[in-house]
Design an enzyme around this catalytic site. Structure first.
Site, PDB file in Angstrom:
ATOM      1  N   CYS A   2       0.830  -1.203   0.000  1.00  0.00           N
ATOM      2  CA  CYS A   2       0.000   0.000   0.000  1.00  0.00           C
ATOM      3  C   CYS A   2       0.873   1.265   0.000  1.00  0.00           C
ATOM      4  CB  CYS A   2      -0.962   0.059   1.176  1.00  0.00           C
ATOM      5  SG  CYS A   2      -2.163  -1.266   1.240  1.00  0.00           S
ATOM      6  N   ARG A  27       5.769  -0.247  -4.682  1.00  0.00           N
ATOM      7  CA  ARG A  27       5.417  -0.971  -3.460  1.00  0.00           C
ATOM      8  C   ARG A  27       4.489  -2.153  -3.743  1.00  0.00           C
ATOM      9  NH1 ARG A  27       6.649   2.098   1.084  1.00  0.00           N
ATOM     10  NH2 ARG A  27       5.055   1.103   2.371  1.00  0.00           N
ATOM     11  N   TRP A  75      -2.955  -2.708  -1.686  1.00  0.00           N
ATOM     12  CA  TRP A  75      -2.616  -4.126  -1.845  1.00  0.00           C
ATOM     13  C   TRP A  75      -3.615  -4.882  -0.990  1.00  0.00           C
ATOM     14  CZ3 TRP A  75      -0.874  -8.467   0.808  1.00  0.00           C
ATOM     15  CH2 TRP A  75      -0.231  -9.451   0.042  1.00  0.00           C
ATOM     16  N   ASN A 101      -2.828   1.977   5.372  1.00  0.00           N
ATOM     17  CA  ASN A 101      -1.901   0.890   5.048  1.00  0.00           C
ATOM     18  C   ASN A 101      -1.799   0.021   6.291  1.00  0.00           C
ATOM     19  OD1 ASN A 101       0.200  -0.796   4.331  1.00  0.00           O
ATOM     20  ND2 ASN A 101       1.759   0.813   4.260  1.00  0.00           N
ATOM     21  N   GLY A 102      -2.071  -1.290   6.156  1.00  0.00           N
ATOM     22  CA  GLY A 102      -1.956  -2.177   7.301  1.00  0.00           C
ATOM     23  C   GLY A 102      -3.193  -3.042   7.476  1.00  0.00           C
ATOM     24  N   GLU A 488      18.654 -17.430  -4.851  1.00  0.00           N
ATOM     25  CA  GLU A 488      18.297 -16.074  -5.277  1.00  0.00           C
ATOM     26  C   GLU A 488      17.974 -16.037  -6.765  1.00  0.00           C
ATOM     27  OE1 GLU A 488      17.715 -11.907  -5.363  1.00  0.00           O
ATOM     28  OE2 GLU A 488      17.456 -13.477  -3.859  1.00  0.00           O
ATOM     29  N   LYS A 492      14.360 -14.850  -8.367  1.00  0.00           N
ATOM     30  CA  LYS A 492      14.190 -13.794  -9.366  1.00  0.00           C
ATOM     31  C   LYS A 492      13.335 -14.273 -10.535  1.00  0.00           C
ATOM     32  CE  LYS A 492      15.941 -10.553  -7.377  1.00  0.00           C
ATOM     33  NZ  LYS A 492      15.269 -11.187  -6.272  1.00  0.00           N
ATOM     34  N   GLU A 495       9.713 -14.518  -9.343  1.00  0.00           N
ATOM     35  CA  GLU A 495       9.110 -13.227  -9.029  1.00  0.00           C
ATOM     36  C   GLU A 495       8.627 -12.486 -10.261  1.00  0.00           C
ATOM     37  OE1 GLU A 495      11.003 -11.139  -5.167  1.00  0.00           O
ATOM     38  OE2 GLU A 495      12.429 -11.495  -6.787  1.00  0.00           O
ATOM     39  N   HIS A 511      19.170 -36.293  -4.537  1.00  0.00           N
ATOM     40  CA  HIS A 511      18.245 -36.716  -3.491  1.00  0.00           C
ATOM     41  C   HIS A 511      16.814 -36.269  -3.794  1.00  0.00           C
ATOM     42  CE1 HIS A 511      21.532 -38.101  -0.908  1.00  0.00           C
ATOM     43  NE2 HIS A 511      22.187 -37.040  -1.352  1.00  0.00           N
ATOM     44  N   LYS A 610       6.852  -4.259  -2.543  1.00  0.00           N
ATOM     45  CA  LYS A 610       8.261  -3.988  -2.251  1.00  0.00           C
ATOM     46  C   LYS A 610       8.525  -3.996  -0.752  1.00  0.00           C
ATOM     47  CE  LYS A 610      12.452  -2.772  -3.392  1.00  0.00           C
ATOM     48  NZ  LYS A 610      13.309  -3.760  -4.064  1.00  0.00           N
TER      49      LYS A 610
END
Length: 615
Positions: A2, A27, A75, A101-102, A488, A492, A495, A511, A610
């Protein structure tokens, strides 16, 4: 998570609020809205979708004049993303309007009580409950807006950053925070409110950052009055001088922020060690470490807490700290840390890593560690952020603003800071020789130029991306220092391209994951000359014998892997502990190009934010 923007002053509010929302798009969000005030009238427009959709809707439907405005990118938490659930939200009377926001965790019980009092609700959101609670308190107690906000917030459970406006008090905006960031920009006869300073950087360099549990009444011509929400105590505001500039948050000719930030890594790494590392003198200066060197170096163990990409940086740091400083290290997901009743003692040092410095899970882990008596050291990128204020000591990365949701330069600068810290501790403890210490410093100083060399493979990597852009799965393998880089790299790809990918230690392939390998499966293998090279070559042979497609990241001049791999991407040679700073570069570019070719929104991938400011 948000974005909040507000303006009150002598300028037209709409262009400021709209531009501010565009600045906060990084964000992550699914809907947007703006409320404007002029001559007793509140004008509101909101919509599911992007800020560009909001702009078109507003300019075709309402009068855009007015010197007061608040805007929001949402969001979704409570209620699906749609026009009705978008912010801002009115109170039942239409006098109050709020952005939030929250999460208000006890919204359901509050809603039931308000319904008994005759309130009705148009949306499914917790935010509409909050604005009506504020109105109810204001009417029932006969108090002004600021006091009503304070009383209402003392009845709520959860996290929030809010801005509330009352059309009957057109010269003020009331703001508050608990767990979600909020900044107040202080200009000449004007004020700005935002989730971070980027929306108002061209208007003022002066900002007040609210602390957790604080609220402020921002009054035109009267300034800012800050109070504690819990006990109404007055707080003396501290005005920060911002270091950010407008150029840093623009694309600078690049197609996407992510690509710009990938290419900024040479300068970001050098900015991070500049002033701290003096290779010619064999010195590292880090005030946060220097002032607490005995406490840190005598730690029984180091606990690293982080989320996402920062967690991967922590995994790299685990290898570096244990190798150089010989201190036991454990790396924890911050989101799990506080919920498993962790064993923490006064002899532990907790390192909390966060790009934004506002990550809710990491903040919660910090508070728990402090309660248990541990020494907490913060590593973050944003000056004045919550984590930088909550920790006992810390070090900033100097990456500059990172707008792309998928972190790139945050990762490499976090590794840089943590490497400096490990080297300083090793020198203090005597676990590294003077010659090795100097060699590490000299090699770290060369890394920015070597990153530039790695970036020269961009066109080659674009060609590889074109071949594999339609893959549905991908496996990333690495060993030692480069195992976290494999994680990582896979993150990426997930995402920003939405292709399923997994990272594994190369030896773990046998394995289980080896069952997935066939001629359709691209496998990215980090196979640099330093660190378990022969073992990784054996793993590559296992993949090749099962017809997997091998994309190998190798040291410049490698011949052995070249004979086995379908594609080879070279990076310059460096010492083993620093290879992650180079091997991550081609993986960032590969993910970027695949996502672009698939037509994905690279800077704002779906469902992601973000700065994750709720748990």
């Amino acid at each position: 998570m948000c974005g909040i923007v507000g303006y009150i002053g002598h300028r037209d509010a709409y262009p400021i609020v709209l531009k501010g929302l565009q600045r906060l798009e990084y964000r992550g969000y699914d809907s947007a809205g703006i409320a404007l005030f002029e001559e007793g009238e509140l004008k509101l427009c909101k919509t599911k979708g992007k800020v560009s959709d909001l702009k078109e809707k507003m300019e075709n439907s309402i009068d855009l004049s007015g010197n007061v405005g608040i805007g929001h990118t949402r969001w979704a938490t409570h209620g699906e993303p749609n026009d009705v659930n978008s912010h801002p939200h009115y109170s039942n009377s239409g006098d109050l309007v709020i952005i939030h926001n929250g999460i208000i965790e006890n919204y359901d019980s509050l809603k039931k009580e308000l319904k008994k009092r005759g309130y009705s609700f148009k949306s499914e959101t917790d935010t509409e409950v909050l604005v009506n609670l504020i109105e109810d308190v204001k009417l029932k107690e006969g108090v002004k807006l600021g006091k009503a906000v304070q009383i209402a917030l003392n009845q709520t459970i959860g996290a929030y950053a809010i801005a509330v406006f009352d059309k009957n008090k057109p010269d003020e905006i009331v703001v508050a925070r608990l767990g979600s960031p909020l900044a107040i920009g202080v200009g000449e006869e004007e004020f700005f409110v935002a989730s971070d300073a980027s929306p108002f950087i061209e208007f003022t360099n002066n900002a007040i950052y609210l602390e957790d549990g604080e609220m402020a009444v921002v009054r035109l011509h009267k300034g800012v009055k800050i109070r504690k929400i819990k006990d109404d105590a007055l707080v003396d505001p501290y005005v920060h001088e911002l270091q950010m500039n407008l150029e840093q948050i623009e694309k600078g000719g690049y197609e996407h922020f992510m690509l710009k930030e990938i290419y900024e890594q040479p300068s970001a790494i050098s900015d991070t060690y500049r002033g701290r590392m003096l290779p010619d003198q064999g010195i590292i200066r880090m005030a946060g470490v220097d002032d607490n060197i005995e406490r840190i170096s005598n730690a029984r163990r180091i606990l690293i807490v982080a989320c996402g990409t920062s967690w991967h940086a922590g995994l790299v740091a685990e290898y570096i700290f244990e190798d150089l400083a010989r201190i036991p290290v454990e790396v924890e997901y911050a989101s799990e840390f506080r919920y498993r009743n962790p064993i923490i003692s006064e002899n532990d040092v907790v390192i909390a890593i966060s790009q934004s410095g506002e990550t809710a899970d990491t903040m919660a882990a910090i508070k728990l560690a402090k309660e248990k008596g541990a020494f907490v050291f913060g590593v973050c990128n944003v000056v004045g952020s919550s984590i930088s204020r909550e920790t006992h000591a810390g070090a900033y990365t100097h990456a500059g603003p990172e707008i792309g949701v998928a972190s790139t330069k945050a990762f490499t600068t976090q590794i840089t800071v943590l490497t400096l810290m490990a080297l300083k501790l090793a020198k203090h403890k005597g676990t590294i020789s003077n010659s090795d210490f100097r060699f590490h410093l000299q090699e770290l100083e060369r890394i920015p130029e070597k990153v530039k060399e790695a970036l020269n493979s961009d066109e080659h990597i674009r060609g590889i991306a074109d071949i594999y852009k339609n893959a549905t799965n991908c496996l990333y393998l690495g060993r030692g220092f480069n195992f976290p880089v494999a994680l990582e790299g896979a993150l990426k790809l997930k995402e920003i391209s939405y292709i399923h990918a997994e990272g594994y230690p190369a030896a773990e392939m046998k394995h289980g994951p080896i069952a997935l390998i066939d001629e359709q499966m691209p496998v990215v293998v980090i196979a640099t000359k330093k660190g378990h090279y022969e073992k990784v070559v054996s793993n590559i042979q296992e993949i090749k014998s099962r017809k997997g497609k091998i994309i190998a990241v190798v040291t410049h001049g490698d011949t052995e892997v070249r004979e086995l791999a379908d594609h080879v991407i070279e990076v310059p040679e460096t010492m083993e502990s620093l290879t992650p700073l180079l091997t991550t570069i081609p993986l960032q570019l590969l993910s970027y190009h695949i996502a672009v070719m698939l037509g994905k929104n690279v800077d704002q991938p779906r469902n992601l934010a973000k700065s994750v400011t709720v748990e």
